[in-house]
Design a protein around this motif. Structure first.
Motif, mmCIF file in Angstrom:
data_model
loop_
_atom_site.group_PDB
_atom_site.id
_atom_site.type_symbol
_atom_site.label_atom_id
_atom_site.label_comp_id
_atom_site.label_asym_id
_atom_site.label_seq_id
_atom_site.Cartn_x
_atom_site.Cartn_y
_atom_site.Cartn_z
ATOM 1 N N PHE A 83 1.008 -1.322 -0.126
ATOM 2 C CA PHE A 83 -0.077 0.152 0.035
ATOM 3 C C PHE A 83 0.880 1.617 -0.035
ATOM 4 O O PHE A 83 0.569 2.166 -0.880
ATOM 5 C CB PHE A 83 -0.888 0.140 1.260
ATOM 6 C CG PHE A 83 -1.537 1.278 1.415
ATOM 7 C CD1 PHE A 83 -2.735 1.476 0.530
ATOM 8 C CD2 PHE A 83 -1.456 2.146 2.277
ATOM 9 C CE1 PHE A 83 -3.589 2.649 0.763
ATOM 10 C CE2 PHE A 83 -2.108 3.281 2.391
ATOM 11 C CZ PHE A 83 -3.192 3.514 1.740
ATOM 12 N N PHE A 84 1.964 1.198 0.933
ATOM 13 C CA PHE A 84 2.555 2.508 1.110
ATOM 14 C C PHE A 84 3.456 2.774 -0.239
ATOM 15 O O PHE A 84 3.726 3.846 -0.663
ATOM 16 C CB PHE A 84 3.660 2.394 2.234
ATOM 17 C CG PHE A 84 2.639 2.292 3.496
ATOM 18 C CD1 PHE A 84 2.288 3.547 3.877
ATOM 19 C CD2 PHE A 84 2.720 1.215 4.214
ATOM 20 C CE1 PHE A 84 1.442 3.556 5.132
ATOM 21 C CE2 PHE A 84 1.807 1.292 5.375
ATOM 22 C CZ PHE A 84 1.442 2.602 5.721
ATOM 23 N N SER A 85 4.077 1.720 -0.762
ATOM 24 C CA SER A 85 4.774 1.798 -2.097
ATOM 25 C C SER A 85 3.929 2.276 -3.074
ATOM 26 O O SER A 85 4.160 3.241 -3.943
ATOM 27 C CB SER A 85 5.420 0.543 -2.729
ATOM 28 O OG SER A 85 5.973 0.568 -3.839
ATOM 29 N N SER A 86 2.705 1.818 -3.518
ATOM 30 C CA SER A 86 1.536 2.345 -4.357
ATOM 31 C C SER A 86 1.254 4.021 -4.223
ATOM 32 O O SER A 86 1.341 4.796 -4.981
ATOM 33 C CB SER A 86 0.427 1.831 -4.594
ATOM 34 O OG SER A 86 -0.310 1.606 -3.400
ATOM 35 N N MET A 87 1.133 4.062 -2.868
ATOM 36 C CA MET A 87 0.869 5.670 -2.364
ATOM 37 C C MET A 87 1.858 6.614 -2.834
ATOM 38 O O MET A 87 1.843 7.782 -3.223
ATOM 39 C CB MET A 87 0.447 5.704 -0.864
ATOM 40 C CG MET A 87 -0.883 5.312 -0.651
ATOM 41 S SD MET A 87 -2.215 5.943 -1.306
ATOM 42 C CE MET A 87 -2.182 7.367 -0.851
ATOM 43 N N LYS A 90 2.121 7.111 -6.342
ATOM 44 C CA LYS A 90 1.176 8.020 -6.886
ATOM 45 C C LYS A 90 1.303 9.588 -6.439
ATOM 46 O O LYS A 90 1.184 10.431 -7.417
ATOM 47 C CB LYS A 90 -0.224 7.872 -6.154
ATOM 48 C CG LYS A 90 -0.914 6.492 -6.717
ATOM 49 C CD LYS A 90 -2.333 6.270 -6.127
ATOM 50 C CE LYS A 90 -2.563 4.890 -6.751
ATOM 51 N NZ LYS A 90 -4.005 4.418 -6.101
ATOM 52 N N MET A 91 1.947 9.850 -5.237
ATOM 53 C CA MET A 91 2.347 11.046 -4.840
ATOM 54 C C MET A 91 3.573 11.574 -5.574
ATOM 55 O O MET A 91 3.547 12.710 -5.985
ATOM 56 C CB MET A 91 2.938 11.112 -3.200
ATOM 57 C CG MET A 91 1.757 10.865 -2.421
ATOM 58 S SD MET A 91 2.189 10.804 -0.597
ATOM 59 C CE MET A 91 3.358 12.313 -0.408
ATOM 60 N N SER A 92 4.431 10.799 -6.153
ATOM 61 C CA SER A 92 5.485 11.359 -6.717
ATOM 62 C C SER A 92 5.153 11.569 -8.210
ATOM 63 O O SER A 92 5.678 12.678 -8.615
ATOM 64 C CB SER A 92 6.724 10.309 -6.917
ATOM 65 O OG SER A 92 6.283 9.009 -7.498
ATOM 66 N N ASP A 93 4.336 10.849 -8.816
ATOM 67 C CA ASP A 93 3.853 11.481 -10.038
ATOM 68 C C ASP A 93 2.840 12.547 -10.039
ATOM 69 O O ASP A 93 2.810 13.406 -11.006
ATOM 70 C CB ASP A 93 2.867 10.059 -10.483
ATOM 71 C CG ASP A 93 3.566 9.100 -10.923
ATOM 72 O OD1 ASP A 93 4.808 8.889 -11.082
ATOM 73 O OD2 ASP A 93 2.753 7.799 -11.098
#
Length: 108
Positions: A83-87, A90-93
């Motif tokens: 979950f944290f990796s995907s978040m 998304k934040m970096s994008d």
């Protein structure tokens, strides 16, 4: 950039080896200070070679290539979702897109 990464990885490897060596020296010092062998103390790093089979032990935990391969297969089967990796992605994008749009607006 490649040279920087090579130096960084080399320094990190040197630090890891230094830490493990320091732990081994501290363990030996504890044995000398006590004056007797306590079975509860394990070697920090130990390598055993018996009949073409090399086994390693770090901090009393046995490690072998078979264990690593089994864990790798298990992780591939699980294909866990982080979950944290995907978040983070998304934040970096989002930040990258926002900064790119801001730079485009400023330069126009």
């Amino acid at each position: 950039m490649k040279l920087f990464m090579l130096k960084s990885v080399g320094i990190a490897a040197l630090m890891l080896i230094s830490v493990l060596t320091g732990m081994q020296l501290a363990n030996n010092g504890i044995h000398k200070m006590k004056g007797y062998d306590d079975p509860n103390f394990h070697q920090a790093v130990s390598l055993n070679d018996t009949d073409n089979h090399i086994s390693a032990s770090i901090l009393g935990n046995d490690i072998s290539s078979h264990d690593i391969e089994a864990k790798k297969k298990k992780l591939e089967e699980i294909s866990a979702y982080n979950f944290f990796s995907s978040m983070g992605k998304k934040m970096s994008d989002g930040i990258s897109n926002a900064s790119e749009n801001l730079i485009q607006k400023i330069t126009k």
